[in-house]
Design an enzyme around this catalytic site. Structure first.
Site, mmCIF file in Angstrom:
data_model
loop_
_atom_site.group_PDB
_atom_site.id
_atom_site.type_symbol
_atom_site.label_atom_id
_atom_site.label_comp_id
_atom_site.label_asym_id
_atom_site.label_seq_id
_atom_site.Cartn_x
_atom_site.Cartn_y
_atom_site.Cartn_z
ATOM 1 N N GLN A 488 0.821 -1.210 0.000
ATOM 2 C CA GLN A 488 0.000 0.000 0.000
ATOM 3 C C GLN A 488 0.858 1.265 0.000
ATOM 4 O O GLN A 488 0.439 2.304 0.504
ATOM 5 C CB GLN A 488 -0.986 0.033 1.174
ATOM 6 C CG GLN A 488 -2.154 -0.914 1.090
ATOM 7 C CD GLN A 488 -1.774 -2.379 1.027
ATOM 8 O OE1 GLN A 488 -1.846 -2.983 -0.042
ATOM 9 N NE2 GLN A 488 -1.402 -2.957 2.161
ATOM 10 N N HIS A 489 2.051 1.188 -0.551
ATOM 11 C CA HIS A 489 2.938 2.343 -0.681
ATOM 12 C C HIS A 489 2.881 2.797 -2.140
ATOM 13 O O HIS A 489 3.794 2.537 -2.920
ATOM 14 C CB HIS A 489 4.364 1.974 -0.283
ATOM 15 C CG HIS A 489 4.476 1.366 1.082
ATOM 16 N ND1 HIS A 489 5.546 0.568 1.475
ATOM 17 C CD2 HIS A 489 3.651 1.441 2.160
ATOM 18 C CE1 HIS A 489 5.372 0.186 2.732
ATOM 19 N NE2 HIS A 489 4.225 0.698 3.167
ATOM 20 N N ILE A 490 1.813 3.469 -2.519
ATOM 21 C CA ILE A 490 1.524 3.758 -3.922
ATOM 22 C C ILE A 490 2.308 4.988 -4.365
ATOM 23 O O ILE A 490 2.070 6.097 -3.877
ATOM 24 C CB ILE A 490 0.020 3.972 -4.137
ATOM 25 C CG1 ILE A 490 -0.772 2.811 -3.524
ATOM 26 C CG2 ILE A 490 -0.298 4.108 -5.616
ATOM 27 C CD1 ILE A 490 -2.252 3.098 -3.375
#
Length: 553
Positions: A488-490
């Protein structure tokens, strides 16, 4: 005492209220998105006298509601289950069944877990608040891969510290990144598991570093110190851990107006290309228009490019801010793979924070010209649920279940890598032909893993085996080769750069195509590095806010 002058960007219209919604129809600055980054920007601008309006697509929630939702959820290993899902502001759901909000067009699935509510996704984050390394900003120059950033580490460093103070970051001095001032707090007390890893790995020259986290080690900003609850994800039950909900509260206390359930579906420009207004739907699909002098798009790296693409017009047929054609391209996250094993010592994972420490040795080096850098996280998540499920699946019941559960839960541990992935224009987000409940196009993604990542995985797998050996590990269980989770590190979909032909915004977050539209998001990061992206996104956003204020002065 000399007072800091308060800046008025424009205020004559700030009290103009819509009779239909009783909400502001204009402001000096409109911020789209109330996550940790958007709320920090809004707070900084409001503190200097600007009238600021935040438009948030999702509903409001409270910590009490989420804690109750987690307690009542049958899926304790599903970090999304305590959070409300709204049909007008959908987010991806994968358990117990997939809702297919993000359309997967391969060749590798990309399934991020983000939340569209007031406060955003950091309600359920691990609170890791690392700075990137100076060399991470010069990847192309130093190693011949990836991209360089349009700024130096020294230019970003003061804003890192500003973000750390606001968020309440605790950390150890030897965390790897240069700093001009000490952390606001000392690290949270070591867990027993962390102590055992440190003691056994130190003789081999492998340093175990206490993670830098936005988690209180003492009373800070009116919030208590961490008391060791082992459910930092999906929710810290006492708010010892900072999150976007707290940032949104602070913004509102500073005078920011926040409208929840306001789904922005179009950004409007004038004949010159300057942004004039944004349009949003209510859950009932009533449309409203809001004007401002300056606009800050602060949704995440999926929803921000989606909105820019949805705002295509006769003048900007490929979407706003997209003359380079790179909006939505260069999608990056951190692929992860893991190892589970039984340590020789009893380590009793589950006492204290879930992700207390890591190994940093492979974050940088000449090898980056050949394979991905990585960080190794040492998980302290309780093993009771996983062990219980495994034993029951094997038909173990009664007294034997209790005996084996105690033995395995005491010894079982897991490691996870956080691999760097390089920008690749083929990894991209675009609009699908499928619609959500409001009739808006759902995002579609294409994603792939490169040889660079695969080679990094093999290097980290060898490193896992070395660590497990030092821990006296047995019963090693590797994740399947070629199978990765994401974190979830976009990043990357709104890349900043000096060259308007291959980037979306400049070093200040200003879009190349629209002088009064700024981007505040982890999506502006040109490369992903090896650490969680939230603190870097916050630092970049605070730098953007400083530039907006400077121009106003």
């Amino acid at each position: 005492m000399r007072r800091t002058p308060r800046v008025r960007l424009r205020s004559s219209h700030s009290q103009n209220m819509s009779s239909e919604t009783n909400a502001p129809s204009s402001a000096d600055v409109v911020v789209i998105g109330s996550g940790i980054i958007g709320s920090l920007v809004a707070h900084k601008l409001a503190r200097q006298g600007a009238s600021v309006l935040i438009l948030e697509s999702g509903p409001r929630v409270t910590r009490e509601q989420i804690v109750a939702g987690f307690r009542n959820s049958p899926r304790k290993n599903d970090f999304m289950s305590p959070y409300p899902f709204s049909s007008w502001s959908p987010h991806p759901v994968y358990k117990p069944t997939k809702n297919d909000y993000i359309v997967q067009n391969g060749p590798y699935p990309y399934e991020p877990e983000y939340i569209r509510i007031v406060g955003g996704t950091t309600w359920h984050w691990a609170a890791q608040a690392w700075r990137i390394l100076p060399n991470d900003l010069r990847l192309k120059t130093l190693y011949g891969v990836g991209r360089d950033w349009p700024m130096s580490y020294e230019e970003l460093e003061p804003f890192y510290y500003e973000a750390e103070v606001k968020m309440g970051v605790s950390g150890a001095p030897d965390n790897g990144s240069p700093r001009s001032k000490p952390f606001p707090m000392q690290p949270v007390t070591e867990s027993y598991l962390e102590q055992r890893f440190r003691e056994r790995l130190a003789p081999a020259g492998i340093a175990v570093v206490t993670n830098t986290t936005a988690r209180n080690s003492r009373t800070y900003d009116g919030r208590p110190a961490c008391c060791g609850n082992n459910n930092c994800m999906p929710i810290c039950p006492i708010d010892a851990q900072y999150h976007g909900g707290l940032a949104a509260d602070a913004a509102e206390a500073a005078g920011v107006k926040l409208i929840p359930n306001a789904v922005v579906y179009r950004i409007e420009h004038d004949a010159s290309g300057k942004i004039a207004a944004v349009h949003y739907y209510t859950p009932e699909k009533a449309s409203h228009r809001v004007t401002a002098k300056t606009f800050v798009l602060a949704a995440n790296g999926i929803e921000s490019p989606r909105l820019l693409l949805m705002s295509a017009s006769d003048k900007f047929r490929n979407g706003l801010a997209n003359s380079s054609g790179t909006v939505g391209q260069n999608l990056m996250d951190h692929p992860s793979n893991g190892l589970t094993f039984d340590a020789e010592d009893e380590v009793w994972a589950g006492r204290g924070p879930m992700s207390p420490s890591s190994i940093q040795l492979m974050r940088d080096g000449a090898f980056r010209s050949e394979h991905a850098a990585f960080r190794v996280d040492i998980s302290n998540s309780s093993q009771v649920l996983a062990v219980t499920q495994d034993l029951i699946a094997k038909g173990v019941y009664g007294p034997e279940l209790g005996k084996q559960l105690r033995e395995r839960a005491a010894h079982q541990v897991s490691l996870k890598n956080v691999l760097e992935i390089l920008p690749d224009r083929r990894n991209r987000l675009y609009l699908s032909d499928k619609k959500d409940a409001l009739g808006l196009p759902r995002p579609a993604v294409e994603y792939r893993m490169s040889d660079y990542v695969e080679k990094g995985m093999q290097a980290s797998k060898a490193f896992y085996i070395k660590v497990a050996g030092l821990m006296g590990g047995t019963n090693l269980r590797h994740s399947p080769d070629g199978v990765y989770s994401n974190n979830q590190h976009i990043t990357g979909t709104l890349s900043m750069g000096h060259d308007a032909s291959d980037s979306v915004c400049d070093a200040w977050g200003r879009t190349h195509d629209h002088e009064n539209l700024f981007l505040a998001s982890t999506g502006v990061m040109p490369t992903a590095a090896t650490v969680n992206s939230t603190l870097t996104g916050a630092a970049l956003a605070l730098r953007t806010a400083e530039q907006i204020l400077k121009e106003a002065r």
